[in-house]
Design a protein around this motif. Structure first.
Motif, mmCIF file in Angstrom:
data_model
loop_
_atom_site.group_PDB
_atom_site.id
_atom_site.type_symbol
_atom_site.label_atom_id
_atom_site.label_comp_id
_atom_site.label_asym_id
_atom_site.label_seq_id
_atom_site.Cartn_x
_atom_site.Cartn_y
_atom_site.Cartn_z
ATOM 1 N N UNK B 325 0.993 -0.889 -0.015
ATOM 2 C CA UNK B 325 0.159 -0.047 0.200
ATOM 3 C C UNK B 325 0.681 1.179 -0.145
ATOM 4 N N UNK B 326 2.069 0.895 0.604
ATOM 5 C CA UNK B 326 2.826 2.330 0.110
ATOM 6 C C UNK B 326 3.395 1.934 -0.683
ATOM 7 N N UNK B 327 3.945 1.558 -1.739
ATOM 8 C CA UNK B 327 3.713 1.879 -3.382
ATOM 9 C C UNK B 327 2.024 3.188 -3.454
ATOM 10 N N UNK B 328 1.374 2.472 -3.495
ATOM 11 C CA UNK B 328 0.234 2.933 -3.838
ATOM 12 C C UNK B 328 0.057 4.500 -3.089
ATOM 13 N N UNK B 329 -0.212 4.463 -2.349
ATOM 14 C CA UNK B 329 -0.161 5.229 -1.289
ATOM 15 C C UNK B 329 1.042 6.914 -0.954
ATOM 16 N N UNK B 330 2.362 6.520 -0.637
ATOM 17 C CA UNK B 330 3.294 7.588 -0.082
ATOM 18 C C UNK B 330 3.526 8.404 -2.156
ATOM 19 N N UNK B 331 2.703 8.761 -1.898
ATOM 20 C CA UNK B 331 2.565 9.439 -3.254
ATOM 21 C C UNK B 331 3.821 10.906 -2.965
ATOM 22 N N UNK B 332 4.051 11.180 -2.027
ATOM 23 C CA UNK B 332 5.018 12.836 -1.742
ATOM 24 C C UNK B 332 6.157 12.065 -1.726
ATOM 25 N N UNK B 333 6.762 10.693 -2.094
ATOM 26 C CA UNK B 333 7.895 10.395 -2.218
ATOM 27 C C UNK B 333 7.850 10.815 -4.230
ATOM 28 N N UNK B 334 6.876 10.738 -4.915
ATOM 29 C CA UNK B 334 6.722 11.108 -6.252
ATOM 30 C C UNK B 334 6.523 12.370 -6.349
ATOM 31 N N UNK B 335 5.965 13.468 -5.577
ATOM 32 C CA UNK B 335 6.125 14.360 -5.680
ATOM 33 C C UNK B 335 7.400 15.492 -5.740
ATOM 34 N N UNK B 336 7.879 14.872 -4.482
ATOM 35 C CA UNK B 336 9.399 15.194 -4.631
ATOM 36 C C UNK B 336 10.678 14.713 -5.474
ATOM 37 N N UNK B 337 10.178 14.180 -7.014
ATOM 38 C CA UNK B 337 10.639 14.038 -7.526
ATOM 39 C C UNK B 337 10.770 15.487 -8.680
ATOM 40 N N UNK B 338 9.522 15.712 -8.515
ATOM 41 C CA UNK B 338 9.168 17.117 -9.516
ATOM 42 C C UNK B 338 9.240 18.539 -9.324
ATOM 43 N N UNK B 339 10.325 19.355 -9.753
ATOM 44 C CA UNK B 339 9.962 20.694 -9.451
ATOM 45 C C UNK B 339 8.521 21.212 -10.012
ATOM 46 N N UNK B 340 7.730 22.239 -10.216
ATOM 47 C CA UNK B 340 7.076 23.153 -10.802
ATOM 48 C C UNK B 340 5.764 21.900 -10.196
ATOM 49 N N UNK B 341 5.524 21.104 -9.211
ATOM 50 C CA UNK B 341 4.443 19.818 -9.449
ATOM 51 C C UNK B 341 3.315 20.489 -9.877
#
Lengths: 463, 463
Positions: B325-341
Motif C-alpha cells: 500500500x505504500x507503493x500506492x499511497x506514498x505519493x509524497x515520494x513522487x511529489x518530491x521528484x517533481x519541480x513546479x509540480x
C-alpha cells in the motif's frame, strides 16, 4: 375548440403525438384506478428530448400546468391530473440507447420499462439491482423521479445511488444534459440530485445512464424465528459482519403476516412453526452457491447456540426459495383480506422499530373499526410497511389510522415516506418528517426552478 | 477600527470567539501554504450551530462575504480568502454528539477531524469507510462540503453515499436541520444533496449523521502485472464477479510509478519484476482472512491460466501488505521528484483510460519542459491522478500541461475533477465537464440560495 397552446405544440411536434378530447377515453392517472378515466386538456407523446423541450417551452409561455406520466404505478397520487392540466406521456421514449458492458452502464430513455432493462442487461451477465413488484409497468423515468427503493436497497442502495448520468428538461424547456458514464464527478454541483426523488416537480427526466453490477451467480435464503426484537437488530449486525459483502436482504415479517401467507388459502408450506414474534427472511447474493450455503448454515448454527435466534431453516431448493420469497412478496394476498385498505411506508431508526410497531398494533387493537392489520418491511433499511383493513372508508377513520401510524414518527425522527414519496396523499403529514425550514427551502427550490408553476404542481408541497 | 458587523457579531457570540488584526498572524488559508499568512477582516470560531446562524445573519445583513475553514486540506483553493472577507473556522465545533452502534450511525459536529471519527467508531468494531491521506487534519464538514472520495469508494461509495442526516445554515442564518439516522427517506426533496459537494457555496454544514459499516476483520491484497489495458478492465470484471462483495480496492499504477516507488531510495522491495505496462493493486475486505486468501489465490491462478493477467503476488504478511500500500499511497515520494509540480484528478469511462493516458504521456514526451510524470488512480472508479514535474512554473507552461490533460476529456465525457472539486484553480476548465445549461443551473441555485453573495464567493462559478 382546441386551446391555442395545443395547436402550437401540435404544429411543432406533429399531430400523431397529440391526443385531445374523446381520444383520451382509454387513458388513466393510475393503472390501479381504471374506473376513473383521465380528465385533461391533452396528452402529448414526445419521442425525443427535443419534443419534451418544445412542449415545455410552449406550456411555459402560456403558463400551462403539466403532469408527466410514466408507468403510473406510484401509490401516493403523484401522477394525478386535473382537467385544466395536460399530460406528457413518456411511453414512446422507450429506447435503450447503449449498453456498455465494460463500463457496466446502460443508457436509456425515460420511457423504458424497468423489466426491459433487467432483461437487456441479463444477456450480458449484468444486473440492474433496482427491482420491485411493479417492474413490468414502471418506467425508468418514474423510478428515478420517485427515487424508488425496493428489495435490494440494503446491498445496492436506492435509485439515487444507481444513477451516473441524467438528462432533464427544465420548466422553460432548457435541456440540462449530463449523460456521463463516470462514477466520480466533483466538477461543480451534482445537479442530477435535484431531479431524483422530486416527483417531477423540478424538471422532466428524459434520459439516464444507469450503473450496473456483475450479476451474482448464487442466491441463498433462510427463514429465521426470533422472539425478542433486540435480537432482530443483533442478528442483523452478526450476519452483516460474518457474511462479508454478500448479505443482500434482511426482511422482517410479524407473525400475523407469516400465518396469513402460509394459511391453507395460499398453498405455501410454512417453513417454520408458528409462535415466534418475528420472522426474518434473509438473502445472500454471491458467486458460489455451495460455499455460501455452507457459510450460512454454519452462521445460523452459531446464532442458535448464542441464542441470538430461536429457530432457522435454509431454502434447500429453488422451489423453497420461491416459497420463501412469496411469503414476503405476495402482498396482494394480504391486501385482499383488507376492506377499505390503507397502506403505509414509514422509516425510523432500526432499534426503535420493535416498540413502535407494538405501540401501533396496540392502538389498532383499541380501535374497533380496524378489522385486520399486517406489518412487514425492509428492516435493515429501517423501513416498515403496514396494511390496515377497516370496517368503513370514512375520512374520519382514515385520519385516525394515519394518526396512529404517523403520530409517533416526529419524535422518533422517522419518515412518513421511506420509499413511495409524498405526492398528494401524504402532503398533510409532510411536516411530521420535515421542519418548517426544510419545507420553506423546498418551496424556494420549486419557485426558483419553476417560477410559473407548470411542473406537477400541488404535489409534495404547495408553492 | 473594527467594522460595525464585527462588533455586532462579537457582542452576539462573545469576544473569545473572534480574532481580528494581528491576532490572525498564525492562521492560513491552506495548511500546505504556511508561507502566506491569512489576510481577512476577522476569524470567527463558532461553538454552536446558533453561533453560525448569528454570524451568517449579521454578515447577510451587511452583505459581508464569508469563507468557511475546516482542516484546510483541499487542493483546489476552495478555502482561499481575500482581505475583504471573514473566516468562519469550524474547529471548535469538534464534538461527537452520539455514537449509536445498533443504528450504526455517528452524529458529529462539522469540526470533528476525520481520524477522530475513525478512532471512535473502531472501539465499537464499526467502520466509517471514508479515508484519505489528509485524514489527520481534514474536518468532516469539509469532507462533506467537498464530497470527498479516496481509497474505498469502489466498495462503499463517495461521501455523498455515507451521509444520512445533515444540518446546514443558509446564507441568511436559517438553520436547516435534519439530523436523522434513517437510511430511506422520500418525504420531499433530499435537501442535504445541495450542501454535499458544493464547496460551501450554498450553505455552511454544521452537523451530520454518518452511516457506519461493520468493521471488516480481514484485509488481503495482491499485486498484479498486466501488459494489455483491455485486460485491466476484463480482470476487474472477473474479480468483481468472483469475489462476491468483498472486493474493496482496484488501484492502477503505470510502470513509471511502480519503479520509482520501489527504487533504492524508498526501501520498499518490489513485489513484482519491472517490465509490465500496468500494475494493479487489489484489496479485499471480508470476514475471514484465510478463506479470503485461499479464494484470492485460486482466482489469481485462474486469471493467469486464462491469460487475463501476466503476473501476480499475494501479500503474505501484514508487513507485505504495508509495503504494497505504500507503493500506492506514498505519493509524497513522487511529489518530491517533481519541480513546479502540477497534480490532476480526472475521471473518464474506464474502457477509455488506457488510450487516454497513452495520449497524455505522448504529449508530455513531446513537451521538452516536462521533466517527469506519473499516473496512478482508482481505476475501478474511472479516476486517474497525474503528477507532472516541469522545468519552470510559468503560467504559459502550466496552461500547456492543463490543456494536455483536460483537453481530451470533453469528447470522452469525463470530468476535470473526480474528487478534489473545482475551487478556484479549476474554474476555467469547468466548461470542459459541464455544459452551458448546467453551469447556468448552478448559477440559478447559487443566486436563489445566496442572493447577496456571501458564501464562499468566486469558488466553482462566478454568480
Amino acid at each position: 375548440m382546441k386551446d391555442r397552446f395545443i395547436e402550437e405544440i401540435t404544429k411543432k411536434i406533429g399531430a400523431e403525438k397529440v391526443l385531445v378530447g374523446s381520444e383520451l377515453k382509454d387513458r388513466f392517472c393510475h393503472i390501479w384506478e381504471t374506473e376513473k378515466p383521465l380528465m385533461a386538456k391533452a396528452v402529448f407523446f414526445p419521442t425525443t428530448t427535443r419534443d419534451v423541450s418544445d412542449i415545455l417551452s410552449i406550456c411555459h409561455k402560456y403558463h400551462q400546468p403539466t403532469v408527466v406520466h410514466g408507468g403510473l404505478t406510484n401509490l401516493v397520487g403523484s401522477t394525478e391530473v386535473s382537467k385544466d392540466e395536460v399530460v406528457i406521456a413518456m411511453e414512446r421514449m422507450n429506447q435503450i440507447e447503449e449498453l456498455d458492458p465494460s463500463s457496466r452502464t446502460i443508457s436509456v430513455q425515460a420511457g423504458v420499462i424497468l423489466e426491459n432493462i433487467h432483461l437487456a442487461v441479463e444477456k450480458e451477465n449484468l444486473l440492474f439491482p433496482m427491482t420491485f413488484g411493479a417492474k413490468g409497468s414502471a418506467q425508468i423515468g418514474g423510478v428515478i423521479s420517485t427515487n424508488a427503493g425496493g428489495l435490494r436497497v440494503f446491498k445496492y442502495g436506492m435509485t439515487r445511488n444507481l444513477i451516473l448520468g441524467l438528462e432533464a428538461v427544465l420548466a422553460d424547456g432548457t435541456i440540462v444534459s449530463s449523460m456521463k458514464k463516470i462514477i466520480k464527478d466533483n466538477s461543480g454541483y451534482d445537479l442530477k440530485q435535484l431531479f431524483i426523488g422530486s416527483e417531477g416537480t423540478l424538471g422532466v427526466v428524459t434520459k439516464a445512464v444507469l450503473r450496473l453490477q456483475e450479476k451474482p451467480r448464487s442466491r441463498n435464503s433462510a427463514f429465521v424465528g426470533i422472539n425478542d426484537y433486540r435480537n432482530v437488530v443483533a442478528f442483523l449486525k452478526f450476519m452483516d459482519m460474518e457474511l462479508g459483502g454478500i448479505l443482500s436482504g434482511y426482511e422482517l415479517l410479524w407473525e400475523v403476516n407469516f400465518k396469513e401467507m402460509t394459511s391453507s388459502s395460499t398453498n405455501i408450506p410454512k417453513p417454520l412453526p408458528y409462535g415466534y414474534t418475528y420472522y426474518v427472511l434473509l438473502e445472500t447474493l454471491g458467486s458460489d452457491h455451495s460455499k455460501d450455503e455452507q457459510l450460512l448454515e454454519e452462521l445460523l448454527g452459531e446464532a442458535l447456540s448464542q441464542e441470538l435466534i430461536d429457530d432457522a431453516t435454509l431454502a434447500q431448493s429453488s422451489q423453497h426459495l420461491d416459497f420463501f420469497w412469496r411469503i414476503r412478496e405476495d402482498v396482494d394476498v394480504l391486501v385482499e383480506k383488507c376492506n377499505h385498505v390503507q397502506n403505509f411506508d414509514v422509516s425510523l431508526p432500526i432499534k426503535d422499530i420493535g416498540n413502535y410497531v407494538d405501540q401501533v398494533f396496540d392502538a389498532f387493537e383499541n380501535l374497533p373499526e380496524v378489522e385486520i392489520y399486517f406489518a412487514h418491511g425492509h428492516v435493515a433499511d429501517g423501513n416498515i410497511h403496514f396494511l390496515v383493513g377497516k370496517s368503513n372508508g370514512t375520512t374520519e377513520l382514515t385520519k385516525k389510522v394515519n394518526d396512529i401510524v404517523y403520530g409517533p414518527l416526529k419524535q422518533l425522527k422517522g419518515s412518513v415516506s421511506a420509499e413511495h414519496g409524498i405526492g398528494v396523499h401524504k402532503k398533510e403529514y409532510l411536516q411530521l418528517s420535515r421542519s418548517t425550514e426544510e419545507i420553506e427551502l423546498m418551496r424556494l427550490l420549486k419557485v426558483s426552478l419553476d417560477p410559473r408553476g407548470i411542473l406537477n404542481c400541488g404535489k409534495i408541497i404547495d408553492a
